[in-house]
Design a protein around this motif. Structure first.
Motif, PDB file in Angstrom:
ATOM      1  N   SER A  27       0.865  -1.177   0.000  1.00 46.81           N
ATOM      2  CA  SER A  27       0.000   0.000   0.000  1.00 46.81           C
ATOM      3  C   SER A  27       0.897   1.220   0.000  1.00 46.81           C
ATOM      4  CB  SER A  27      -0.935  -0.014   1.217  1.00 46.81           C
ATOM      5  OG  SER A  27      -0.188   0.016   2.404  1.00 46.81           O
ATOM      6  N   SER A  28       0.318   2.402   0.004  1.00 41.88           N
ATOM      7  CA  SER A  28       1.140   3.597  -0.037  1.00 41.88           C
ATOM      8  C   SER A  28       1.998   3.635   1.221  1.00 41.88           C
ATOM      9  CB  SER A  28       0.269   4.845  -0.130  1.00 41.88           C
ATOM     10  OG  SER A  28      -0.300   5.129   1.109  1.00 41.88           O
ATOM     11  N   GLY A  29       3.197   4.163   1.055  1.00 37.72           N
ATOM     12  CA  GLY A  29       4.115   4.177   2.184  1.00 37.72           C
ATOM     13  C   GLY A  29       5.091   3.020   2.140  1.00 37.72           C
ATOM     14  N   PHE A  30       4.998   2.228   1.067  1.00 39.18           N
ATOM     15  CA  PHE A  30       5.956   1.143   0.872  1.00 39.18           C
ATOM     16  C   PHE A  30       6.619   1.327  -0.482  1.00 39.18           C
ATOM     17  CE2 PHE A  30       2.926  -0.431   3.905  1.00 39.18           C
ATOM     18  CZ  PHE A  30       3.678  -1.150   4.812  1.00 39.18           C
ATOM     19  N   VAL A  31       7.865   0.912  -0.557  1.00 43.61           N
ATOM     20  CA  VAL A  31       8.618   1.130  -1.784  1.00 43.61           C
ATOM     21  C   VAL A  31       9.337  -0.154  -2.173  1.00 43.61           C
ATOM     22  CG1 VAL A  31      10.741   1.895  -0.639  1.00 43.61           C
ATOM     23  CG2 VAL A  31      10.202   2.730  -2.932  1.00 43.61           C
ATOM     24  N   VAL A  32       9.563  -0.304  -3.467  1.00 41.92           N
ATOM     25  CA  VAL A  32      10.402  -1.398  -3.946  1.00 41.92           C
ATOM     26  C   VAL A  32      11.703  -0.790  -4.457  1.00 41.92           C
ATOM     27  CG1 VAL A  32      10.648  -3.261  -5.632  1.00 41.92           C
ATOM     28  CG2 VAL A  32       8.389  -2.756  -4.629  1.00 41.92           C
ATOM     29  N   TYR A  33      12.807  -1.154  -3.847  1.00 43.24           N
ATOM     30  CA  TYR A  33      14.102  -0.754  -4.394  1.00 43.24           C
ATOM     31  C   TYR A  33      14.418  -1.684  -5.551  1.00 43.24           C
ATOM     32  CZ  TYR A  33      14.850   2.076  -0.197  1.00 43.24           C
ATOM     33  OH  TYR A  33      14.734   3.009   0.797  1.00 43.24           O
ATOM     34  N   THR A  34      14.952  -1.128  -6.610  1.00 43.71           N
ATOM     35  CA  THR A  34      15.166  -1.941  -7.806  1.00 43.71           C
ATOM     36  C   THR A  34      16.594  -1.800  -8.310  1.00 43.71           C
ATOM     37  OG1 THR A  34      14.342  -0.077  -9.113  1.00 43.71           O
ATOM     38  CG2 THR A  34      12.759  -1.805  -8.573  1.00 43.71           C
ATOM     39  N   GLY A  35      17.109  -2.877  -8.858  1.00 47.05           N
ATOM     40  CA  GLY A  35      18.404  -2.868  -9.534  1.00 47.05           C
ATOM     41  C   GLY A  35      19.511  -2.273  -8.689  1.00 47.05           C
ATOM     42  N   ALA A  36      20.195  -1.273  -9.224  1.00 42.12           N
ATOM     43  CA  ALA A  36      21.303  -0.637  -8.508  1.00 42.12           C
ATOM     44  C   ALA A  36      20.809  -0.007  -7.215  1.00 42.12           C
ATOM     45  CB  ALA A  36      21.953   0.424  -9.392  1.00 42.12           C
ATOM     46  N   GLY A  37      19.539   0.387  -7.191  1.00 41.89           N
ATOM     47  CA  GLY A  37      18.973   0.983  -5.984  1.00 41.89           C
ATOM     48  C   GLY A  37      18.918  -0.027  -4.854  1.00 41.89           C
ATOM     49  N   ALA A  38      18.520  -1.253  -5.170  1.00 40.79           N
ATOM     50  CA  ALA A  38      18.480  -2.312  -4.163  1.00 40.79           C
ATOM     51  C   ALA A  38      19.892  -2.661  -3.726  1.00 40.79           C
ATOM     52  CB  ALA A  38      17.767  -3.543  -4.724  1.00 40.79           C
ATOM     53  N   ARG A  39      20.782  -2.656  -4.711  1.00 38.70           N
ATOM     54  CA  ARG A  39      22.166  -2.990  -4.397  1.00 38.70           C
ATOM     55  C   ARG A  39      22.780  -1.935  -3.474  1.00 38.70           C
ATOM     56  NH1 ARG A  39      25.903  -6.292  -6.460  1.00 38.70           N
ATOM     57  NH2 ARG A  39      28.015  -5.760  -5.821  1.00 38.70           N
ATOM     58  N   LEU A  40      22.462  -0.689  -3.717  1.00 42.25           N
ATOM     59  CA  LEU A  40      22.990   0.395  -2.883  1.00 42.25           C
ATOM     60  C   LEU A  40      22.488   0.260  -1.443  1.00 42.25           C
ATOM     61  CD1 LEU A  40      24.542   3.020  -2.481  1.00 42.25           C
ATOM     62  CD2 LEU A  40      22.503   4.276  -3.264  1.00 42.25           C
ATOM     63  N   GLN A  41      21.233  -0.082  -1.322  1.00 38.69           N
ATOM     64  CA  GLN A  41      20.652  -0.291   0.003  1.00 38.69           C
ATOM     65  C   GLN A  41      21.421  -1.374   0.763  1.00 38.69           C
ATOM     66  OE1 GLN A  41      18.116   1.225   1.487  1.00 38.69           O
ATOM     67  NE2 GLN A  41      17.086  -0.204   2.837  1.00 38.69           N
ATOM     68  N   ARG A  42      21.670  -2.463   0.063  1.00 33.28           N
ATOM     69  CA  ARG A  42      22.391  -3.589   0.672  1.00 33.28           C
ATOM     70  C   ARG A  42      23.819  -3.180   1.013  1.00 33.28           C
ATOM     71  NH1 ARG A  42      24.954  -7.826  -2.120  1.00 33.28           N
ATOM     72  NH2 ARG A  42      23.837  -7.340  -4.053  1.00 33.28           N
ATOM     73  N   ALA A  43      24.442  -2.429   0.119  1.00 35.78           N
ATOM     74  CA  ALA A  43      25.820  -1.985   0.351  1.00 35.78           C
ATOM     75  C   ALA A  43      25.891  -1.088   1.586  1.00 35.78           C
ATOM     76  CB  ALA A  43      26.336  -1.235  -0.882  1.00 35.78           C
ATOM     77  N   LEU A  44      24.922  -0.222   1.732  1.00 38.54           N
ATOM     78  CA  LEU A  44      24.917   0.688   2.877  1.00 38.54           C
ATOM     79  C   LEU A  44      24.790  -0.076   4.190  1.00 38.54           C
ATOM     80  CD1 LEU A  44      22.737   3.640   1.529  1.00 38.54           C
ATOM     81  CD2 LEU A  44      25.074   3.824   2.412  1.00 38.54           C
ATOM     82  N   ILE A  45      23.887  -1.036   4.220  1.00 39.91           N
ATOM     83  CA  ILE A  45      23.699  -1.812   5.447  1.00 39.91           C
ATOM     84  C   ILE A  45      24.988  -2.531   5.822  1.00 39.91           C
ATOM     85  CG2 ILE A  45      22.488  -3.784   6.455  1.00 39.91           C
ATOM     86  CD1 ILE A  45      20.045  -2.942   4.760  1.00 39.91           C
ATOM     87  N   GLN A  46      25.595  -3.130   4.816  1.00 36.79           N
ATOM     88  CA  GLN A  46      26.847  -3.851   5.054  1.00 36.79           C
ATOM     89  C   GLN A  46      27.925  -2.894   5.575  1.00 36.79           C
ATOM     90  OE1 GLN A  46      26.844  -7.037   4.682  1.00 36.79           O
ATOM     91  NE2 GLN A  46      28.687  -7.810   3.679  1.00 36.79           N
ATOM     92  N   PHE A  47      28.013  -1.754   4.946  1.00 34.27           N
ATOM     93  CA  PHE A  47      28.991  -0.736   5.355  1.00 34.27           C
ATOM     94  C   PHE A  47      28.763  -0.313   6.808  1.00 34.27           C
ATOM     95  CE2 PHE A  47      28.957   3.965   5.880  1.00 34.27           C
ATOM     96  CZ  PHE A  47      30.323   4.152   6.090  1.00 34.27           C
ATOM     97  N   LEU A  48      27.517  -0.075   7.148  1.00 32.13           N
ATOM     98  CA  LEU A  48      27.198   0.402   8.501  1.00 32.13           C
ATOM     99  C   LEU A  48      27.531  -0.652   9.549  1.00 32.13           C
ATOM    100  CD1 LEU A  48      23.752   2.069   7.711  1.00 32.13           C
ATOM    101  CD2 LEU A  48      25.901   3.250   8.231  1.00 32.13           C
ATOM    102  N   LEU A  49      27.121  -1.870   9.290  1.00 30.24           N
ATOM    103  CA  LEU A  49      27.391  -2.937  10.265  1.00 30.24           C
ATOM    104  C   LEU A  49      28.894  -3.165  10.418  1.00 30.24           C
ATOM    105  CD1 LEU A  49      24.609  -5.533   9.431  1.00 30.24           C
ATOM    106  CD2 LEU A  49      24.819  -4.169  11.506  1.00 30.24           C
ATOM    107  N   ASP A  50      29.609  -3.134   9.327  1.00 28.17           N
ATOM    108  CA  ASP A  50      31.063  -3.315   9.407  1.00 28.17           C
ATOM    109  C   ASP A  50      31.707  -2.191  10.207  1.00 28.17           C
ATOM    110  OD1 ASP A  50      31.064  -5.662   8.071  1.00 28.17           O
ATOM    111  OD2 ASP A  50      31.741  -4.863   6.141  1.00 28.17           O
ATOM    112  N   LEU A  51      31.263  -0.982   9.958  1.00 25.93           N
ATOM    113  CA  LEU A  51      31.818   0.160  10.688  1.00 25.93           C
ATOM    114  C   LEU A  51      31.650  -0.021  12.192  1.00 25.93           C
ATOM    115  CD1 LEU A  51      32.939   3.140  10.649  1.00 25.93           C
ATOM    116  CD2 LEU A  51      30.544   3.873  10.671  1.00 25.93           C
TER     117      LEU A  51
END
Length: 424
Positions: A162-186
């Motif tokens: 429903s409204s208020g939800f988003v689908v990250y796609t392609g490089a956008g999804a990858r960026l999201q995953r990269a950020l999480i990994q970066f944050l946890l590693d930090l």
RNA sequence: GGAGAGGUGGCAGAGUGGUCGAAUGCAGUAGUCUUGAAAACUACCGUGCCGCAAGGUACCGUGGGUUCGAAUCCCACCCUCUCCGCCA
């Protein structure tokens, strides 16, 4: 939960603290004290009777084992039993009411928490970096950048949810995953956090423990008749890992981090100010939770805030830190710093982290204690901060790192995580 | 989801109606001995509430019930384990 002893001993001070928050919780103090009085006198009376019953019952046991008649004593004890039951019911009523009230009363703001009525009175503590200059072109907002680069899709989110939800796609999804990994590693490698991956569905006890219940039930997604909830923040499951435990002082400070989905109803929040990724029903967040000795908590709040700031510094994002005034600090918090990152496309600061010390407020609710040198138990202090929330970090990152052609030049720290230096 | 077994102190594990807040072992703390350590020995060693204290009281998964008296009997619920079924 406030300490009933403190309320008993310095009720005016408690009322003043609550008044500084605004609202009318301070009015509850009087009734709490009434319940406390009723409860204690009833309990004392009850205990005397219980003592009598215990003694006489033992007597009966003795008589019986000797084969003697105990009918008279039994009658007497039966009468005591009825009195105990009646007393028990009235003290239980007072006790339940007292608990109910205490759960509704927010924490007292810390003595050095700035006084003010609302967010307009929040002082700015410091800033880092500068607003990036866009000399050759106008900074686009993340919605435009994302749409052009195909990073996320709100229509798809609405279609399948429903409204208020988003689908990250392609490089956008990858960026999201990269950020999480970066944050946890930090946080695990540089700040000494232990990483956990907890359930996002938790029971009511957890929600009471960290202070979401009983007041904010409507803000959360409940399931199974609200016996369980989707977590609004990892603060809930992670802090509650330590619920009802007695910690060793040697283990302080206990630092735990988790990346989880967070779920919030955000009723009535739709509108221009919350366009795009800025306020979602579901979002990711890396949370930092600390359990510390009471005399550590104030200093630890500074450390925790610095740890969250490190995220933005490493990514080269301009931000400011404000402190929440007494009228704006959260229900359970005693002192809070908000970190707001600059989002050029929005032309405003976005809250990406909220770092709070809860004093012993949460610990008392969840019976989280430690043993001191003398073997006595005391409540720990708890803190938590976002390190950081993903969507707004994502917004600030896209908008800060955009180039004239609409592509994104990623900060160096993300290159290896993302697997490329640019998104185009 | 079905069947069975079980939930007792940090852990292991006795206790099946009274003298049990609970044996015993391990772990832990302090001490004796020792140059030191180990071993051995001695003592201590769960949590909350009421009380200035002495002390009292409650807690044996949770909530009810039976009883003069419940860790122990009854009911409901929760959780764990084993087997079966299903399944990422």
């Amino acid at each position: 939960m406030l300490d009933i002893r403190q309320i008993r001993e310095e009720p005016e001070r408690c009322q003043q603290g609550l008044k500084a928050r605004g609202g009318d919780a301070w009015e509850l103090i009087t009734e709490v004290l009434e319940c406390d009085e009723k409860r204690r006198s009833g309990e004392t009376e009850k205990q005397v009777l219980q003592q009598q019953r215990n003694l006489l019952s033992k007597e009966i046991g003795k008589l019986r084992s000797q084969g003697e008649n105990s009918a008279e004593l039994e009658n007497k004890v039966r009468g005591i039993g009825e009195q105990i039951k009646a007393l028990g019911e009235s003290t239980e009523t007072a006790d339940a009411r007292q608990r109910e009230l205490l759960l509704q009363i927010p924490n007292l703001p810390h003595e050095n928490c700035p006084v003010g009525d609302d967010e307009t009175a929040n002082p700015e503590i410091r800033t880092w970096g500068e607003k990036p200059a866009f000399d050759d072109f106008e900074a686009a907002e993340h919605l435009t950048l994302g749409a052009n680069l195909g990073l996320f899709d709100f229509e798809l989110g609405a279609k399948i949810s429903s409204s208020g939800f988003v689908v990250y796609t392609g490089a956008g999804a990858r960026l999201q995953r990269a950020l999480i990994q970066f944050l946890l590693d930090l946080h695990t490698r540089e700040h000494g956090y232990e990483e956990v991956n907890p359930p996002v569905v938790v029971n009511r006890d957890c929600m009471f423990g960290t202070g979401q219940l009983p007041k904010f039930e409507d803000d959360m997604y409940g399931i199974e008749d609200n016996a369980h909830f989707l977590i609004p923040t990892a603060e809930v499951p992670v802090t509650n890992l330590y619920r009802d435990t007695i910690q060793k002082m040697d283990d302080f400070p206990i630092k735990t981090t988790a990346a989880t989905h967070c779920f919030r109803r955000e009723a009535g929040a739709a509108g221009r100010e919350n366009r795009g990724l800025i306020r979602m029903h579901q979002f990711d967040k890396v949370e930092l939770v600390n359990v510390v000795h009471p005399n550590q908590s104030l200093a630890q709040l500074e450390i925790l805030t610095n740890e969250a700031e490190k995220v933005l510094q490493t990514l080269g994002l301009h931000y400011r830190i404000i402190e929440l005034c007494t009228g704006d600090v959260g229900f359970s918090s005693t002192k809070t710093y908000d970190i707001e990152v600059w989002a050029p496309g929005q032309n405003e600061y976005l809250e990406v982290s909220s770092c709070s010390s809860f004093g012993d407020y949460q610990a008392r609710r969840m019976k989280l204690r430690f043993k001191d040198e003398d073997g006595k138990n005391h409540f720990c202090h708890t803190l938590n901060g976002s390190g950081t929330a993903l969507p707004r970090l994502y917004v600030a990152l896209l908008e800060t790192c955009q180039q004239a052609d609409g592509s994104i030049r990623l900060p160096e720290a993300l290159h290896s995580y993302f697997g490329a230096e640019e998104i185009r």
